[in-house]
Design an enzyme around this catalytic site. Structure first.
Site, mmCIF file in Angstrom:
data_model
loop_
_atom_site.group_PDB
_atom_site.id
_atom_site.type_symbol
_atom_site.label_atom_id
_atom_site.label_comp_id
_atom_site.label_asym_id
_atom_site.label_seq_id
_atom_site.Cartn_x
_atom_site.Cartn_y
_atom_site.Cartn_z
ATOM 1 N N LEU A 328 72.977 102.912 -57.679
ATOM 2 C CA LEU A 328 74.114 103.676 -57.167
ATOM 3 C C LEU A 328 74.673 103.058 -55.897
ATOM 4 O O LEU A 328 75.836 103.248 -55.568
ATOM 5 C CB LEU A 328 73.692 105.119 -56.874
ATOM 6 C CG LEU A 328 73.244 105.961 -58.063
ATOM 7 C CD1 LEU A 328 72.726 107.303 -57.593
ATOM 8 C CD2 LEU A 328 74.379 106.154 -59.045
ATOM 9 N N GLY A 329 73.845 102.347 -55.148
ATOM 10 C CA GLY A 329 74.349 101.733 -53.923
ATOM 11 C C GLY A 329 73.223 101.389 -52.971
ATOM 12 O O GLY A 329 72.054 101.645 -53.241
ATOM 13 N N GLY A 331 71.874 101.847 -49.044
ATOM 14 C CA GLY A 331 72.053 102.639 -47.827
ATOM 15 C C GLY A 331 71.371 101.957 -46.671
ATOM 16 O O GLY A 331 70.852 100.848 -46.810
ATOM 17 N N GLY A 334 67.567 101.833 -47.741
ATOM 18 C CA GLY A 334 67.082 101.270 -48.990
ATOM 19 C C GLY A 334 68.131 101.331 -50.080
ATOM 20 O O GLY A 334 69.280 101.703 -49.845
ATOM 21 N N VAL A 336 69.581 102.768 -53.626
ATOM 22 C CA VAL A 336 69.533 104.045 -54.337
ATOM 23 C C VAL A 336 69.797 103.840 -55.826
ATOM 24 O O VAL A 336 70.730 103.133 -56.207
ATOM 25 C CB VAL A 336 70.570 105.033 -53.762
ATOM 26 C CG1 VAL A 336 70.404 106.399 -54.401
ATOM 27 C CG2 VAL A 336 70.440 105.136 -52.270
ATOM 28 N N LYS A 350 65.584 106.772 -53.869
ATOM 29 C CA LYS A 350 65.827 105.820 -52.792
ATOM 30 C C LYS A 350 64.596 104.964 -52.599
ATOM 31 O O LYS A 350 63.512 105.447 -52.287
ATOM 32 C CB LYS A 350 66.179 106.557 -51.498
ATOM 33 C CG LYS A 350 66.444 105.617 -50.350
ATOM 34 C CD LYS A 350 67.212 106.283 -49.234
ATOM 35 C CE LYS A 350 68.677 105.923 -49.313
ATOM 36 N NZ LYS A 350 69.499 106.494 -48.271
ATOM 37 N N ASP A 447 73.193 109.407 -38.035
ATOM 38 C CA ASP A 447 73.943 108.462 -38.857
ATOM 39 C C ASP A 447 74.981 109.197 -39.698
ATOM 40 O O ASP A 447 75.116 108.954 -40.892
ATOM 41 C CB ASP A 447 72.972 107.663 -39.730
ATOM 42 C CG ASP A 447 73.553 106.312 -40.133
ATOM 43 O OD1 ASP A 447 74.605 105.927 -39.573
ATOM 44 O OD2 ASP A 447 72.976 105.658 -41.021
#
Ligand SMILES: *[C@@H]1O[C@H](CO)[C@@H](O)[C@H](O)[C@H]1NC(C)=O
Ligand SMILES: *[C@@H]1O[C@H](CO)[C@@H](O)[C@H](O)[C@H]1NC(C)=O
Ligand SMILES: *[C@@H]1O[C@H](CO)[C@@H](O)[C@H](O)[C@H]1NC(C)=O
Ligand SMILES: *[C@@H]1O[C@H](CO)[C@@H](O)[C@H](O)[C@H]1NC(C)=O
Ligand SMILES: *[C@@H]1O[C@H](CO)[C@@H](O)[C@H](O)[C@H]1NC(C)=O
Ligand SMILES: *[C@@H]1O[C@H](CO)[C@@H](O)[C@H](O)[C@H]1NC(C)=O
Ligand SMILES: *[C@@H]1O[C@H](CO)[C@@H](O)[C@H](O)[C@H]1NC(C)=O
Length: 650
Positions: A328-329, A331, A334, A336, A350, A447
């Site tokens: 998914l991407g 971050g 880590g 995901v 994650k 964040d």
């Protein structure tokens, strides 16, 4: 026929048990980190993770592993080896500990770590044939002094161990020598092992040096030699796992059973087998309790009856072995992945890059705390795979992904009309109020940014990644990632002095508000100048009374025909600027922010100057380098400093 099958089963069952409950000796004896740093984080980190990963797989079938990943100055060479008396399962446990602790060296380019049961070294150059170096050292226990007899026995045992290690392929030697004059019940226990990548000659040279060095620990009761190519340890207590002993007792047990088998039927044998198994398990359990548990054992116990724990294999299966299509991407902490559990539940997984310093049990405790924080605007943490080969967090899955994918995208931006955006703003504010003000655990997010606001099916906001910063406070990786990736959102006092209060989140939230209304990302690239930041642009327009010029074009159709909506959007910018004021004490708290936003009758103060204004050419890199040492003594609280940034000297 069936009898002999059973017989084999009987002999092997105790063997399996005896090899699975030894001591993994996960205590850290020594760790060295290199002086140099990795060259390029985006290349180094994946190589590092891949190296750790490959060795995990190798150690499932072997007690040593080596790997080379990548090319160039960020190539990773890694070697790991469990000492030969560890069972395969204990080897995995020991390695899990290595894997947890060694990343503490990051962002240095490499390091080595000696545990009592295993060893690992990772560098950006090939070191597999090295056997000596300047850091070779001894670690002596200094509590008990032993007798002359002990010294002689120790010297003899060391000699035995060296010749034994040199005579087998495992490069492993172990010995027990009874101390003369000790009444027959005092012994010296010694083990030695070379890394399997050495030539026999180098192994010999390494062990000869280790023998000479370790004798300097005498007459203390404990000594360890930690060399580049080998290890040696002696002790007055038996620290080794009883590999050979276990086999003998199992065999004799087998013989006894063989007699029984010849007399009674196989059904009875089965019952006896069960009893033996239960008996052994019990005894092992009692022994285990008595010995006092080390981290991994304690954790294993907690985890078996915790609903927060996901087995590593379950996660692997759910993500189809970390299939690229499920990604998914990336971050701050880590990568995901999307996963589907066997019961059909969808999860977001994650996979953390590193879990610095945090031992598995601490990690688990953090997960335990964070998972108890529940609110409709917070992404729910379902649990973790805490004791497996890597640290993994499991979250509820949100199909619409993150806010940044909408507001910064011309096409998808249309999906979010003003009403939706305002709802997201209120939801995010409510989530933050809960984090800051809930009595159980006060959490500063650190964040807050568009990519950390996830949207559910109905496009409602859910804050992600909260609580992680708390666990990773000393984690240099995270800080550097944050500075590199999220600078535009960071409150100046946090950036400059590391001064952290809830007001740092308020600042980030202010930036987020301005982004949501304008559809413009703050500091999109690393080279952008602060003059171009959305904060200073909004400030300029606010002073000139022209804020409507910065509205996201996607919102104009919505906002213009309706004066009420237009006023609301202007109010959001106003509140955004109040949140992004340079002086943290002037920024409102999140609950005040929520009131300002949700209620119409609030009169808002005029915002003071945000930071970064007037800095015509200041670039990101200058700032992070210059600023930190220079501003130590400066007060950032005086309202008189409002005019402009003392944080960013020219
Ligand atoms: C020896 O240890 C020091 C301190 O950890 C480290 O800086 C240095 O790079 C090490 N030297 C070698 C050759 O590993
Ligand atoms: C790091 O490597 C990546 C991938 O090759 C590259 O795009 C990036 O520019 C590099 N960064 C630096 C600072 O060299
Ligand atoms: C362990 O070491 C031996 C000897 O060098 C080697 O043959 C074997 O391939 C190694 N195992 C792994 C998984 O690298
Ligand atoms: C390993 O990293 C260090 C520190 O970044 C660098 O100086 C050195 O050139 C690298 N070694 C190799 C073989 O690329
Ligand atoms: C043993 O070593 C520890 C740490 O190095 C030290 O604090 C302690 O005083 C030493 N004890 C003796 C008896 O030398
Ligand atoms: C041998 O061990 C026993 C118990 O472990 C102890 O009571 C006895 O004193 C020891 N004998 C000698 C000679 O040290
Ligand atoms: C063992 O090796 C170390 C490091 O190479 C060296 O400093 C030491 O003198 C050696 N000791 C002996 C007894 O050879």
């Amino acid at each position: 026929m069936t009898k002999s099958v059973l017989l084999i089963a009987l002999i092997t069952i105790p063997l399996l048990i005896s090899t699975s409950n030894g001591d993994a000796r996960t205590q850290v004896v020594k760790m060295y980190c290199d002086q140099g740093f990795e060259n390029n984080e985006t290349l180094f980190v994946p190589n590092f993770v891949q190296a750790m990963e490959t060795i995990t797989i190798q150690l499932r079938t072997s007690n040593n592993g080596t790997v080379e990943v990548g090319t160039g100055p960020d190539k990773n060479y890694a070697l790991a080896q469990c000492y030969n008396d560890l069972s395969s399962q204990d080897c995995m446990l020991c390695y899990a500990q290595l894997r947890t602790v060694l990343p503490g060296c990051y962002p240095h380019s490499g390091g080595r770590i000696y545990l009592d049961g295993c060893y690992m070294r990772l560098q950006n150059y090939s070191f597999f044939d090295q056997y000596k170096g300047p850091n070779d050292t001894i670690v002596c226990g200094n509590v008990t002094r032993e007798s002359l007899g002990f010294r002689d026995a120790a010297r003899q045992a060391v000699g035995n161990v060296v010749s034994m290690a040199l005579s087998n392929d495992e490069y492993f030697g172990r010995a027990e020598v009874v101390v003369a004059g000790g009444g027959g019940n005092k012994s010296v226990f010694v083990m030695a092992e070379c890394w399997r990548t050495l030539s026999p000659r180098d192994c010999r040279l390494c062990l000869e040096n280790a023998s000479a060095m370790i004798s300097k620990c005498l007459p203390w009761s404990e000594g360890r030699a930690l060399n580049t190519g080998c290890v040696m340890r002696y002790s007055n207590t038996d620290f080794l796992n009883p590999v050979a002993a276990a086999i003998t007792t199992s065999k004799s047990r087998g013989k006894v059973v063989a007699i029984i088998v010849s007399i009674v039927s196989s059904v009875v044998v089965l019952a006896v087998a069960l009893m033996i198994v239960i008996y052994i398990r019990r005894r092992r359990y009692v022994q285990w309790r008595r010995r006092g548990s080390y981290d991994a054992e304690k954790l294993a116990k907690i985890l078996t009856d915790s609903s927060l724990n996901f087995k590593y294999s379950t996660i692997e299966k759910a993500t189809a072995n970390w299939d690229e299509s499920n990604k998914l991407g990336e971050g701050g902490f880590g990568t995901v992945y999307k996963g589907v559990l066997s019961d059909g539940r969808e999860i977001a997984v994650k996979r953390l890059y590193v879990n610095n310093k945090f031992r598995a049990a601490d990690f688990y405790n953090e997960v335990n705390i964070i998972s108890s924080v529940e609110h409709k605007n917070l992404v729910r943490l379902l649990g973790c795979s805490c004791s497996g080969p890597e640290s993994i967090l499991v979250y509820e899955y949100l199909p619409n992904l993150s806010l940044d994918r909408f507001i910064f995208d011309e096409t998808k931006g249309r999906t979010l009309n003003w009403e939706k955006r305002f709802e997201i703003i209120i939801g995010t504010a409510e989530g933050l109020v809960y984090l800051h003000e809930n009595t159980k655990t006060r959490i500063i997010h650190r964040d807050i940014k568009a990519s950390n606001i996830l949207l559910d099916l109905k496009l409602r906001a859910k804050i992600a990644d909260f609580g992680l910063a708390r666990s990773f406070q000393d984690d240099k990786t995270h800080i550097s990632t944050a500075i590199a990736g999220t600078l535009g959102y960071m409150a100046p006092e946090y950036l400059a002095h590391g001064q952290l209060t809830e007001k740092a989140d308020v600042y980030s939230f202010g930036v987020l508000l301005l982004e949501i209304v304008s559809g413009t990302e703050n500091n999109r690239s690393n080279t952008i100048e602060y003059t171009d930041s959305i904060v200073s642009t909004a400030w300029k327009h606010f002073q000139e009374g022209t804020v409507d010029q910065i509205f996201d074009p996607n919102l104009l159709m919505d906002i213009y025909p309706n004066t009420l909506l237009k006023e609301e959007a202007i109010k959001v910018i106003h509140v955004g600027l109040l949140c992004a004021q340079e002086d943290p004490s002037l920024r409102p708290t999140m609950s005040t922010v929520l009131k300002m936003l949700a209620k119409d009758d609030q009169t808002l103060p005029f915002p003071s100057t945000p930071p970064f204004i007037d800095e015509k050419t200041m670039e990101l890199n200058n700032i992070t380098q210059k600023l930190l040492p220079d501003n130590e003594g400066e007060s950032s609280h005086s309202v008189a400093t409002v005019c402009h940034s003392q944080f960013y000297p020219r």
